[in-house]
Every structure is written in structure tokens, then in C-alpha cells.
Design a protein around this motif. Structure first.
Motif, PDB file in Angstrom:
ATOM      1  N   THR A   1      29.681  29.156  30.063  1.00 56.36           N
ATOM      2  CA  THR A   1      28.516  29.153  30.934  1.00 56.36           C
ATOM      3  C   THR A   1      28.972  28.992  32.378  1.00 56.36           C
ATOM      4  O   THR A   1      29.537  27.973  32.748  1.00 56.36           O
ATOM      5  CB  THR A   1      27.572  27.991  30.568  1.00 56.36           C
ATOM      6  OG1 THR A   1      27.221  28.124  29.205  1.00 56.36           O
ATOM      7  CG2 THR A   1      26.331  28.009  31.411  1.00 56.36           C
TER       8      THR A   1
ATOM      9  N   ASN B   1      26.685  29.866  35.018  1.00 56.23           N
ATOM     10  CA  ASN B   1      25.464  29.552  35.749  1.00 56.23           C
ATOM     11  C   ASN B   1      24.536  28.787  34.811  1.00 56.23           C
ATOM     12  O   ASN B   1      23.857  29.375  33.971  1.00 56.23           O
ATOM     13  CB  ASN B   1      24.802  30.843  36.244  1.00 56.23           C
ATOM     14  CG  ASN B   1      23.637  30.557  37.138  1.00 56.23           C
ATOM     15  OD1 ASN B   1      23.323  29.409  37.434  1.00 56.23           O
ATOM     16  ND2 ASN B   1      22.971  31.615  37.583  1.00 56.23           N
ATOM     17  N   LYS B   2      24.497  27.474  34.934  1.00 56.97           N
ATOM     18  CA  LYS B   2      23.717  26.659  34.008  1.00 56.97           C
ATOM     19  C   LYS B   2      22.230  26.657  34.322  1.00 56.97           C
ATOM     20  O   LYS B   2      21.425  26.228  33.510  1.00 56.97           O
ATOM     21  CB  LYS B   2      24.238  25.222  34.022  1.00 56.97           C
ATOM     22  CG  LYS B   2      25.610  25.104  33.420  1.00 56.97           C
ATOM     23  CD  LYS B   2      26.044  23.674  33.347  1.00 56.97           C
ATOM     24  CE  LYS B   2      27.408  23.590  32.718  1.00 56.97           C
ATOM     25  NZ  LYS B   2      27.850  22.228  32.501  1.00 56.97           N
ATOM     26  N   THR B   3      21.827  27.124  35.483  1.00 55.83           N
ATOM     27  CA  THR B   3      20.399  27.088  35.814  1.00 55.83           C
ATOM     28  C   THR B   3      19.643  28.241  35.166  1.00 55.83           C
ATOM     29  O   THR B   3      18.523  28.046  34.706  1.00 55.83           O
ATOM     30  CB  THR B   3      20.214  27.143  37.337  1.00 55.83           C
ATOM     31  OG1 THR B   3      20.846  28.315  37.845  1.00 55.83           O
ATOM     32  CG2 THR B   3      20.813  25.917  37.992  1.00 55.83           C
ATOM     33  N   SER B   4      20.235  29.432  35.111  1.00 59.51           N
ATOM     34  CA  SER B   4      19.500  30.565  34.566  1.00 59.51           C
ATOM     35  C   SER B   4      19.619  30.670  33.051  1.00 59.51           C
ATOM     36  O   SER B   4      18.684  31.106  32.386  1.00 59.51           O
ATOM     37  CB  SER B   4      19.977  31.870  35.207  1.00 59.51           C
ATOM     38  OG  SER B   4      21.315  32.123  34.824  1.00 59.51           O
ATOM     39  N   ASN B   5      20.759  30.284  32.483  1.00 60.78           N
ATOM     40  CA  ASN B   5      20.950  30.391  31.043  1.00 60.78           C
ATOM     41  C   ASN B   5      21.832  29.236  30.574  1.00 60.78           C
ATOM     42  O   ASN B   5      23.038  29.397  30.411  1.00 60.78           O
ATOM     43  CB  ASN B   5      21.580  31.739  30.701  1.00 60.78           C
ATOM     44  CG  ASN B   5      21.532  32.041  29.236  1.00 60.78           C
ATOM     45  OD1 ASN B   5      20.947  31.301  28.465  1.00 60.78           O
ATOM     46  ND2 ASN B   5      22.146  33.129  28.839  1.00 60.78           N
ATOM     47  N   PRO B   6      21.253  28.063  30.303  1.00 59.33           N
ATOM     48  CA  PRO B   6      22.082  26.899  29.989  1.00 59.33           C
ATOM     49  C   PRO B   6      22.769  26.980  28.629  1.00 59.33           C
ATOM     50  O   PRO B   6      23.798  26.372  28.433  1.00 59.33           O
ATOM     51  CB  PRO B   6      21.105  25.733  30.039  1.00 59.33           C
ATOM     52  CG  PRO B   6      19.785  26.343  29.808  1.00 59.33           C
ATOM     53  CD  PRO B   6      19.846  27.728  30.366  1.00 59.33           C
TER      54      PRO B   6
END
Length: 82
Positions: free
Chosen positions: A44, A46-51
Motif C-alpha cells: 500500500t 497510498n493509505k487514504t484512497s485504498n487502505p
């Protein structure tokens, strides 16, 4: 600078050319493999859009590099949908 030095050594000692070739081949292969690992489904960035990206994988997705005995086309998803 370093590349020029390597070329000068290769001109003086032609036996170093295969060594330079295989060292570059190994470094390139290792770099490609690391890029492949970094783009895998379990990483991961980008944890904000696809955690949790691994929850969106199809049960037939072959995530292993080599699967000798597993036929991913016949697998069913056992767990619940999240």
C-alpha cells in the motif's frame, strides 16, 4: 566518471568485459524484481484512497511468482465481502 573508468579498464583488460556484462545484467534483474515486488497487491503506497487493496483481489488472481500445484482458475472465495 565511473562509467568512463570502467570503459578504460575494459580497453586495457578485455577479460573484464564479460564480468562487467554479468554484473550489469544481475543489477538490472534485481532492480526489475524489486519494482515488481513494489507494485504487488500486498503493498500500500497510498493509505487514504485504498487502505486494504488485498480485499479487492479476485480469488482467481495469481499473486505468486510461480504457482506449481495451485490452479487459480478453480478457486472459490471462502471469506465474506468487505
Amino acid at each position: 566518471m565511473m562509467f568512463r573508468t570502467a570503459v578504460e579498464h575494459a580497453k586495457k583488460h578485455p577479460g573484464l568485459i564479460p564480468q562487467f556484462f554479468f554484473i550489469c545484467l544481475g543489477m538490472g534483474g534485481a532492480s526489475i524484481f524489486l519494482i515488481r515486488l513494489a507494485r504487488g497487491p500486498h503493498v500500500t503506497w497510498n493509505k487514504t484512497s485504498n487502505p486494504e487493496p488485498w480485499n479487492k483481489l479476485d480469488p482467481t488472481y495469481q499473486y505468486k511468482f510461480v504457482a506449481i500445484t495451485t490452479d487459480y482458475k478453480n478457486l472459490k472465495k471462502d471469506g465474506p465481502e468487505f
